[in-house]
Design an enzyme around this catalytic site. Structure first.
Site, PDB file in Angstrom:
ATOM      1  N   GLU A  81      57.124  15.437 143.564  1.00  0.00           N
ATOM      2  CA  GLU A  81      56.144  15.375 141.880  1.00  0.00           C
ATOM      3  C   GLU A  81      55.879  13.962 141.896  1.00  0.00           C
ATOM      4  O   GLU A  81      56.244  13.201 143.313  1.00  0.00           O
ATOM      5  CB  GLU A  81      58.001  15.335 141.508  1.00  0.00           C
ATOM      6  CG  GLU A  81      58.226  16.430 140.520  1.00  0.00           C
ATOM      7  CD  GLU A  81      59.564  16.018 140.276  1.00  0.00           C
ATOM      8  OE1 GLU A  81      60.123  17.037 139.197  1.00  0.00           O
ATOM      9  OE2 GLU A  81      60.326  15.137 140.214  1.00  0.00           O
ATOM     10  N   SER A  87      72.752  21.359 120.747  1.00  0.00           N
ATOM     11  CA  SER A  87      72.252  20.227 120.228  1.00  0.00           C
ATOM     12  C   SER A  87      71.739  19.443 120.886  1.00  0.00           C
ATOM     13  O   SER A  87      71.074  18.305 121.267  1.00  0.00           O
ATOM     14  CB  SER A  87      73.069  19.337 118.777  1.00  0.00           C
ATOM     15  OG  SER A  87      74.346  18.754 120.476  1.00  0.00           O
ATOM     16  N   GLY A 110      61.627  32.289 138.685  1.00  0.00           N
ATOM     17  CA  GLY A 110      61.186  33.112 137.434  1.00  0.00           C
ATOM     18  C   GLY A 110      59.573  32.746 137.258  1.00  0.00           C
ATOM     19  O   GLY A 110      59.010  33.253 136.658  1.00  0.00           O
ATOM     20  N   HIS A 130      66.225  25.757 144.706  1.00  0.00           N
ATOM     21  CA  HIS A 130      64.595  26.097 144.182  1.00  0.00           C
ATOM     22  C   HIS A 130      64.101  26.962 145.756  1.00  0.00           C
ATOM     23  O   HIS A 130      63.314  27.839 145.634  1.00  0.00           O
ATOM     24  CB  HIS A 130      64.154  25.267 143.791  1.00  0.00           C
ATOM     25  CG  HIS A 130      64.671  25.094 142.189  1.00  0.00           C
ATOM     26  ND1 HIS A 130      65.275  25.420 141.173  1.00  0.00           N
ATOM     27  CD2 HIS A 130      64.213  23.483 141.929  1.00  0.00           C
ATOM     28  CE1 HIS A 130      65.197  25.197 140.763  1.00  0.00           C
ATOM     29  NE2 HIS A 130      65.377  24.046 140.511  1.00  0.00           N
TER      30      HIS A 130
END
Length: 528
Positions: free
Chosen positions: A254, A55, A219, A278
């Site tokens: 960003e 949820s 990925g 990362h």
């Protein structure tokens, strides 16, 4: 072909692609199943994908969309069902409604989409209740109805409940025959000690080949391309060393701030959120030696060797920043980090960090690896920028700029080389240009899968190549933990930088000190 496809109208081309994808899946899954559990391979055995935290935000925005895309493209075993588990008293229909905006469903896919949701179930239960997990196990067993079945558990949950949940999985929900695999999201601890505690806990319950620590950057198309680029091309390897490379910069930018989620961000900061995982993962792929084979552990062995060759970071090796508001320019004023009401008053958590890492081995001795990341900057991008040394014996009066190999991870995947050429025309002058492989133009029409699609498919296939191993995680935390502890205990105040800028000017000064030349004289534009 999946039996669910019979009602769909596929073109010959689409059908061929679908068959090819399923054939590749069969082959990869077959080899792994035989390697790990010794059971007979059967593509039709039941598979259960359990989303713990069904949820929550992560499940809604990433996990459900990803398994839908894999199901849509026939990349999952035919006999697969999906179970959501969370404390909320909700239903599959309510989850479906909340996920809708993230699923990217085309009109012609509606029938297939409805079939996907028919394969979903939801169970409400507590995370600290063995009884509830035993009920979950009973539900899974009712579906499986066979001698052998495989189970995959995705922990889309806060790390605070990892330990108790994994105990209940181990005690109550393991596959009796077939494999059980566990996907864990970062953060994997806050420092070396907490990370080691979690790793030891998991190791007491599961074998390493059952644990998949997911870092979605592994990925991404261009990150996965690093292996092929480096070891599949003769042109690069002779110059991939300290004799030819001046510095390497790995950056993540960003153009927005915390957007009301500052309370969560403030718990971790930019180093834990981006740099320690990362960017460090990308660094190991750029720097590692050629592995003996393409087997996952051979690759991860080489990544660990790189990390072991890096000394612990010190405060003098980093520049820390925190963005402040900016009222200049058009549009509404941009608020600073401390203006976010969810951020604790007076917080000194960095929203920008630049660190210089040195790899103490023969290939990279003396070459600075500069990793930098930040929020509320002037651009959105993630890239690797390999800057070569100046041309020796210059005969052009200092006009040549340094060559650069740039691997653009996002947005707009690309690979380009900056180089000097003669300016077209009568004059004998020179200018910067590039040899450009922009994926959007070279591979127009080719769908690049989402990072989560690749990684979840890897888990079904049993490939851990793009997942973080426990010793790799330990070495990464070893490098950053002393720095993080010092920043937090001494309340090191970050340098202010304006929202929408390039970051602190001190970061540019650090680049110069570490043999990276920024001229700003050339801007690459992706070809469309």
């Amino acid at each position: 072909m999946n039996s669910h496809n019979s009602s769909l109208s596929l073109s010959n081309d689409e059908a061929q692609k679908s068959e090819l994808c399923l054939a590749l899946f069969r082959q990869s899954l077959k080899s792994i199943d035989m390697d790990h559990d010794g059971t007979h391979f059967d593509i039709n055995r039941p598979h259960v994908f359990v989303i713990l935290g069904a949820s929550g935000d992560l499940a809604r925005k990433k996990i459900y969309p990803t398994i839908w895309w894999l199901y849509r493209d026939n990349l999952l075993p035919p006999n697969t069902v999906f179970y959501g588990y969370a404390r909320s008293k909700t239903t599959v229909e309510e989850i479906k409604i909340k996920c809708e905006q993230y699923m990217n469903v085309k009109p012609e896919e509606r029938e297939r989409y409805d079939q996907f949701w028919e394969l979903n179930r939801y169970i409400s239960g507590q995370y600290n209740s063995r009884t509830d997990f035993e009920k979950l196990n009973q539900e899974l067993t009712c579906f499986e109805k066979g001698a052998v079945a495989n189970r995959l558990f995705y922990l889309a949950l806060p790390p605070s409940v990892f330990e108790e949940i994994t105990v209940h999985i181990r005690n109550s929900c393991m596959a009796v025959k077939g494999w059980t695999r566990i996907i864990i999201e970062k953060p994997f601890g806050r420092d070396l000690n907490t990370s080691q505690k979690l790793s030891d806990h998991l190791a007491s319950l599961f074998a390493e080949h059952q644990i998949y620590r997911i870092d979605h950057y592994l990925g991404k198309e261009m990150v996965q391309n690093l292996m092929t680029l480096r070891f599949g091309n003769r042109i690069f390897n002779p110059s991939w060393n300290r004799d030819n490379i001046a510095s390497i910069q790995i950056s993540f930018k960003e153009p927005f701030g915390t957007q009301g989620r500052g309370g969560y961000f403030d718990e971790f900061g930019i180093i834990r959120d981006i740099m320690q995982n990362h960017l460090l993962q990308i660094l190991t792929l750029v720097a590692m030696e050629k592995p003996a084979t393409c087997q996952p552990d051979d690759i991860r062995d080489e990544k660990v060797k790189v990390l072991k060759s890096i000394k612990v970071l010190e405060l003098k090796d980093v520049v820390l920043g925190q963005y402040v508001g900016n009222t200049e320019g058009e549009g509404e004023a941009k608020l600073g980090y401390l203006d976010d009401p969810t951020v604790p008053e007076g917080s000194v958590t960095p929203t920008y960090a630049l660190a210089v890492l040195k790899i103490n081995n023969e290939r990279w001795d003396g070459v600075p690896f500069i990793v930098k990341c930040g929020k509320a900057l002037n651009d959105r991008k993630a890239e690797v920028r390999i800057q070569f040394k100046d041309v020796p014996g210059d005969i052009f009066d200092g006009k040549p700029k340094r060559n650069e190999l740039v691997i653009r991870v996002q947005p707009g995947e690309a690979l380009y080389v900056k180089l000097m050429v003669k300016t077209p025309g009568m004059a004998f002058d020179m200018e910067e240009t590039e040899l450009d492989l922009t994926y959007g133009s070279r591979y127009a029409g080719v769908k690049l899968p989402d990072a989560y699609e690749r990684l979840i498919l890897d888990v079904f296939c049993g490939s851990q190549m793009h997942f973080v191993r426990s010793d790799e995680l330990s070495e990464a935390w070893r490098i950053f933990t002393p720095l993080l502890h010092r920043i937090e205990t001494e309340k090191v105040k970050p340098i202010s930088y304006k929202y929408g800028s390039r970051g602190p000017k001190e970061a540019d000064e650090m680049l110069v000190k570490n043999n990276f030349t920024y001229t700003g004289s050339y801007k690459w534009k992706p070809k469309m």
